[in-house]
Design a protein around this motif. Sequence first.
Motif, short mmCIF file in Angstrom:
data_model
loop_
_atom_site.label_atom_id
_atom_site.label_comp_id
_atom_site.label_asym_id
_atom_site.label_seq_id
_atom_site.Cartn_x
_atom_site.Cartn_y
_atom_site.Cartn_z
N ARG A 75 54.21 40.87 43.61
CA ARG A 75 54.68 39.51 43.39
C ARG A 75 53.99 38.58 44.40
O ARG A 75 53.44 39.06 45.40
CB ARG A 75 56.20 39.42 43.57
N PRO A 76 54.02 37.28 44.18
CA PRO A 76 53.37 36.35 45.12
C PRO A 76 53.75 36.56 46.58
O PRO A 76 52.88 36.49 47.46
CB PRO A 76 53.80 34.97 44.61
N PRO A 77 55.04 36.82 46.91
CA PRO A 77 55.38 36.99 48.33
C PRO A 77 54.69 38.18 49.01
O PRO A 77 54.50 38.14 50.24
CB PRO A 77 56.90 37.19 48.30
N ASN A 78 54.32 39.23 48.25
CA ASN A 78 53.68 40.38 48.89
C ASN A 78 52.26 40.63 48.39
O ASN A 78 51.63 41.61 48.77
CB ASN A 78 54.52 41.65 48.71
N GLU A 103 42.62 46.67 42.50
CA GLU A 103 42.38 46.04 41.20
C GLU A 103 43.60 45.26 40.72
O GLU A 103 43.47 44.19 40.12
CB GLU A 103 41.98 47.09 40.18
N ARG A 104 44.77 45.81 40.99
CA ARG A 104 46.00 45.14 40.55
C ARG A 104 46.18 43.81 41.28
O ARG A 104 46.58 42.80 40.69
CB ARG A 104 47.20 46.04 40.81
N ARG A 110 44.06 36.22 40.03
CA ARG A 110 43.44 35.39 38.99
C ARG A 110 44.46 34.56 38.24
O ARG A 110 44.11 33.60 37.56
CB ARG A 110 42.66 36.29 38.02
N GLU A 111 45.73 34.91 38.37
CA GLU A 111 46.82 34.17 37.73
C GLU A 111 47.50 33.20 38.70
O GLU A 111 48.56 32.67 38.42
CB GLU A 111 47.86 35.15 37.17
N LYS A 142 40.73 31.07 47.60
CA LYS A 142 41.38 31.03 46.29
C LYS A 142 42.75 30.38 46.38
O LYS A 142 43.13 29.57 45.51
CB LYS A 142 41.52 32.45 45.74
N CYS A 143 43.47 30.70 47.42
CA CYS A 143 44.81 30.13 47.60
C CYS A 143 44.73 28.63 47.84
O CYS A 143 45.49 27.85 47.26
CB CYS A 143 45.50 30.84 48.76
#
Length: 542
Positions: A75-78, A103-104, A110-111, A142-143
Amino acid sequence: MEAYCDLEVDVNGEEIFIVDTKIIAQYSGKIAKLFGKSNSTTGKLKVIFHDFPGGAEGFEVMLRYCYNNGTTDIRPPNLILAHCAAQFMEMKESVSGGVNLLERTEKSMREMSYWTWPDLLIALKQCQNLVLIKDSYAVLEKCLDSLVARLVFPIEASPCLSSSSPDSSGFRFSCDSKSTESIKTNSSRSTWWFEDLLFLSPMLVEMLVKSMLSRKFDHVVISRFLLFYHKAKFSTATTDEKRKIIEMVIDVHFTMDHSSVSFKTLFGILRITWGLNISKCSRNKLENMIGAQLDQATLDNLLVPSPYGISYLYDVNLVLRFLKAFLNRRTCLATPIRMRKVASLIDLYIAEIAPDPCLKPSKFLALATALPDSARDSYDELYHAMDMYLEVHSGLSEEERLKICCGINYKKLSAEARLHLSHNKKFPSKSAVEALIFKQSKLKDILHVTPSTTSSTGSPCSSSDAREGGRKDKTSEQVVLYAGNFDTSADNEKLRAHLQGMQWRVIELEKVCRKMQTQMTKMAKSKASGCSYARSLPKLCS
């Protein structure tokens, strides 16, 4: 299960984990290389990581993935922790196959454009903690790009999480967490995100602004954010942190449109830097930005005390650097109007510093001649300052006085100033003669005195008078050319006699000028009664 925990992992000195080497080695290329072929049964193995990204928290995220057969909730937090840990541990596919952790995490990133505003802030905070880790800059960029993209379209942005902002900022915000409509309709919606990004380090703020500039973000809004950030962080920062913050604010502003920040703000920043040992590069950038807007300055702005160890009362070198920056603009924005404003300001400044007994002639002359002649319509104020300087510095040599007087264009002195100069004993003879000659020629033009017309007394000019006038003019020009340059030593008696003869002619010339003053007085009668050459004294003399 405990019997298989044969590997002791010390993570950055924060925490020690006891793990199963075989399980970790299935997914981690790093562990496989270190212990994959070890058959030790006599004791536990040990590895120490000094620079594990995310510390114990990041290692724990990686362990969950390994002990859950290659599955975990990303998830975004981790996400950022998991991504950096996967890179560090060289995560690979397990024996059973499937997508590895690296890869995950890359797929999830990318989302990132679909994340909520709070999720972006959390990810950015994690990136800041991992900024020194190898290969973390790509994630950070990216962030930042995702966050800036959200700010470019404020209608889609989520409201800020905080409920208050520092009073010192000078800005008011609407950060209602219950509704995004308040942001859409509020007049200050372009600044609602300021407080949310105060956690950023100066280095990340600089990266954020670069991303904003690449997306053509409003420079005025960026400038407001930088000033908000500076004010909010300064109160609790250490001296070293203050230096880094102010250098970042200066360096970033220098890359932007200089009109996005006012002269007053830039000068306020300059005053702050006096107590901080900022880099020479940043100081030069700040002075160049201030110099570019010098026409907006006031006299009080320029009256900066000299640095410690300098004898001058005011920092003349700083003003000279401002002038250099103003005149060396690549964009050539110094229009005639702006030039005249700066010339008027500098004349006031020179008048203020003229009474300083420690001010060297070279510095005074540098200020007087810094601007081109076209910048001034009148040299009266400069003459007034020069007169005061020569009065205070009475011990100057004749050569030094001549150099200083070269800063005046005598043709741009008023009749009143030329009259004052003709009787001013503080000025060298060359300057006085030049002023007298110009005054005489000006009066001749007014009275139409030529060899073929009437004289000032009403009688026709004879040919002998014309020839005599021509000789006087020629002699006067020679005086201007040679005064102060003769070698009057004992072996030059002829030149000495010639000089004495010329001085006698100058006396005659003064008599002619006095006779013609009556005509000039009539022309100036309208203002003669209430006009004098008195000027207000500078602050040094008050």
